[in-house]
Design a protein around this motif. Structure first.
Motif, PDB file in Angstrom:
ATOM      1  N   UNK A 124       0.773  -1.230   0.000  1.00 54.68           N
ATOM      2  CA  UNK A 124       0.000   0.000   0.000  1.00 54.68           C
ATOM      3  C   UNK A 124       0.805   1.281   0.000  1.00 54.68           C
ATOM      4  N   UNK A 125       2.132   1.195   0.118  1.00 54.58           N
ATOM      5  CA  UNK A 125       2.925   2.417   0.226  1.00 54.58           C
ATOM      6  C   UNK A 125       2.920   3.170  -1.105  1.00 54.58           C
ATOM      7  N   UNK A 126       2.804   4.487  -1.019  1.00 51.28           N
ATOM      8  CA  UNK A 126       2.777   5.366  -2.187  1.00 51.28           C
ATOM      9  C   UNK A 126       3.373   6.715  -1.783  1.00 51.28           C
ATOM     10  N   UNK A 127       3.843   7.454  -2.764  1.00 53.38           N
ATOM     11  CA  UNK A 127       4.103   8.871  -2.532  1.00 53.38           C
ATOM     12  C   UNK A 127       2.770   9.588  -2.705  1.00 53.38           C
ATOM     13  N   UNK A 128       2.307  10.232  -1.668  1.00 56.87           N
ATOM     14  CA  UNK A 128       0.963  10.815  -1.667  1.00 56.87           C
ATOM     15  C   UNK A 128       0.983  12.160  -0.960  1.00 56.87           C
ATOM     16  N   UNK A 129       0.094  13.041  -1.421  1.00 53.96           N
ATOM     17  CA  UNK A 129      -0.064  14.324  -0.743  1.00 53.96           C
ATOM     18  C   UNK A 129      -1.007  14.137   0.435  1.00 53.96           C
ATOM     19  N   UNK A 130      -0.568  14.576   1.605  1.00 59.88           N
ATOM     20  CA  UNK A 130      -1.371  14.459   2.825  1.00 59.88           C
ATOM     21  C   UNK A 130      -1.820  15.860   3.232  1.00 59.88           C
ATOM     22  N   UNK A 131      -3.111  16.184   3.064  1.00 56.04           N
ATOM     23  CA  UNK A 131      -3.579  17.548   3.374  1.00 56.04           C
ATOM     24  C   UNK A 131      -3.262  17.987   4.795  1.00 56.04           C
ATOM     25  N   UNK A 132      -3.367  17.071   5.752  1.00 62.47           N
ATOM     26  CA  UNK A 132      -3.117  17.441   7.151  1.00 62.47           C
ATOM     27  C   UNK A 132      -1.670  17.870   7.375  1.00 62.47           C
ATOM     28  N   UNK A 133      -0.749  17.332   6.565  1.00 56.80           N
ATOM     29  CA  UNK A 133       0.665  17.685   6.690  1.00 56.80           C
ATOM     30  C   UNK A 133       1.074  18.772   5.711  1.00 56.80           C
ATOM     31  N   UNK A 134       0.269  18.950   4.656  1.00 52.84           N
ATOM     32  CA  UNK A 134       0.585  19.952   3.655  1.00 52.84           C
ATOM     33  C   UNK A 134       1.783  19.595   2.793  1.00 52.84           C
ATOM     34  N   UNK A 135       2.089  18.305   2.655  1.00 47.52           N
ATOM     35  CA  UNK A 135       3.244  17.905   1.861  1.00 47.52           C
ATOM     36  C   UNK A 135       3.069  16.494   1.328  1.00 47.52           C
ATOM     37  N   UNK A 136       3.924  16.136   0.376  1.00 52.42           N
ATOM     38  CA  UNK A 136       3.943  14.791  -0.187  1.00 52.42           C
ATOM     39  C   UNK A 136       4.851  13.917   0.678  1.00 52.42           C
ATOM     40  N   UNK A 137       4.364  12.752   1.052  1.00 52.90           N
ATOM     41  CA  UNK A 137       5.155  11.829   1.865  1.00 52.90           C
ATOM     42  C   UNK A 137       5.075  10.433   1.257  1.00 52.90           C
ATOM     43  N   UNK A 138       6.093   9.639   1.527  1.00 52.10           N
ATOM     44  CA  UNK A 138       6.094   8.229   1.146  1.00 52.10           C
ATOM     45  C   UNK A 138       5.486   7.464   2.311  1.00 52.10           C
ATOM     46  N   UNK A 139       4.301   6.906   2.103  1.00 48.04           N
ATOM     47  CA  UNK A 139       3.584   6.383   3.268  1.00 48.04           C
ATOM     48  C   UNK A 139       2.489   5.411   2.861  1.00 48.04           C
TER      49      UNK A 139
END
Length: 402
Positions: A124-139
């Motif tokens: 399930x890991x992807x590089x994704x934009x996380x609105x709560x963090x305001x950045x793209x993370x590998x998660x």
């Protein structure tokens, strides 16, 4: 283990809490693992559960095994989590039914959880934009469904969001132990399905579902929850278009944004006491009866038809000098404002307990790669969280989330 939820932590408190935890481990453990036909599986389940509560630092299989004998135990626990035959669904059902019986939650809170990862091999890991963090993370992106009251919460079900990348290649899906039938989902679809799974598979009473739908297709979420006869309390964005269904509203039946509605009715705000607050502390709140735009035409002047099935309440809440600081949409149209405000506060309860308790018992600490391993670890970490929360409820009231 220290559960940082008591207002004061004296030696007497710690002794009482530890004694209660042992009782809870014995009682809950016997129910959790009753679906496992083999005694060695039940034994390993208890070892893993205790390790999540007692191991220092990261709750890896290695650190858990270090409490009980080292390498041989590590291999055994690794097989138990990643390769054994036990099904996590009946274990989650037993946990949910136990929590329902001993604690009687007020609602189910659907809460997303981002799990940062260094590589790209964990399922399930992807590089994704996380609105709560305001950045793209590998998660990884998971969704938890939590039973909650104002004083405590505990996760009962989890779902892992999977993208087309993880499902398009049959070989990759097989290597990650992803079962057949999984489909790509948006975060909102994943959230609603996680809730539906809990209610159907665990056979729980119907309770309101509290969910942040600001990034979701609200109409689709409402439709799916209504189809399941599930009452809802959804946090929504100010740009959501609604039609006001109030006779005195100047633009009744016209599609406008939630922000525009609240700007029009700002003078109707009234203070409502939050659960657990001291007298004198107030948050102005207002509710307006609305419908999703296009769901039903407004009644003609002079007519008094029955309330349409699409009728909802939009609730605005002022906080910190902002109006509205929060916007919520609910179909609980017969509830009082105080009851509705209490439900919205449960989202903060879950945020508080995820950071203070679930994180401490290793909810994000699974280092394996497989779908089945992740779900088994998440299931047992949820049970450890429940033990930690319930054993912290000794003598003194838990501190409400702020």
């Amino acid at each position: 283990m220290t559960v940082a939820l008591l207002r004061r932590d004296t030696p007497t408190d710690r002794t009482a809490r530890n004694g209660l935890r042992e009782l809870l481990l014995a009682e809950l453990g016997s129910e959790l693992f009753s679906s496992m036909s083999r005694r060695d599986q039940r034994t390993k389940g208890m070892v893993y559960l205790r390790g999540l509560l007692e191991a220092e630092g990261r709750k890896s299989i290695r650190n858990i095994a270090a409490l009980f004998g080292g390498d041989a135990i590590e291999q055994s626990l690794h097989h138990f989590i990643t390769s054994s035959t036990w099904d996590w669904v009946p274990v989650r059902r037993a946990l949910a039914q136990y929590v329902e019986r001993v604690a009687q939650p007020h609602a189910y809170v659907v809460h997303p959880m981002v799990i940062p990862k260094a590589g790209d091999t964990s399922v399930g890991v992807e590089r994704r934009f996380v609105p709560a963090l305001g950045q793209v993370v590998n998660a990884q992106q998971a969704v938890g469904v939590w039973a909650a009251t104002h004083e405590w919460s505990t996760p009962l079900n989890w779902r892992l969001q999977l993208s087309p990348r993880w499902l398009a290649d049959p070989d990759q899906a097989r290597q990650a132990s992803i079962p057949e039938g999984e489909v790509p989902e948006s975060l909102a679809q994943c959230s609603v399905r996680a809730c539906q799974e809990l209610l159907t598979k665990s056979r729980l009473p119907v309770r309101p579902v509290v969910m942040d739908a600001r990034e979701a297709d609200v109409a689709a979420v409402v439709a799916r929850l209504r189809a399941a006869d599930t009452p809802m309390m959804l946090r929504v964005d100010g740009a959501l278009r609604l039609a006001v269904d109030e006779p005195v509203f100047p633009r009744r039946g016209v599609s406008v944004t939630a922000q525009q509605i609240m700007s029009t009715v700002w003078h109707m705000r009234r203070p409502v006491r939050r659960p657990g607050e001291e007298p004198g502390l107030r948050s102005p709140v207002v509710t307006v009866r609305v419908m999703l735009s296009g769901s039903s035409p407004a009644p003609a002047p002079g007519q008094r038809p029955e309330r349409p099935a699409g009728s909802l309440l939009l609730m605005g809440v002022a906080e910190g000098g902002r109006w509205p600081a929060e916007l919520w949409l609910t179909d609980l149209t017969t509830h009082g404002i105080g009851e509705l405000r209490h439900l919205t506060r449960l989202a903060r309860r879950v945020e508080h307990d995820l950071a203070d308790v679930a994180q401490q018992v290793g909810i994000r600490d699974f280092t394996g790669r497989s779908f089945t391993g992740w779900h088994r670890h998440a299931t047992l970490a949820s049970a450890a969280h429940a033990v930690a929360m319930l054993s912290g409820r000794t003598g003194r009231a838990l501190r409400p989330a702020v």
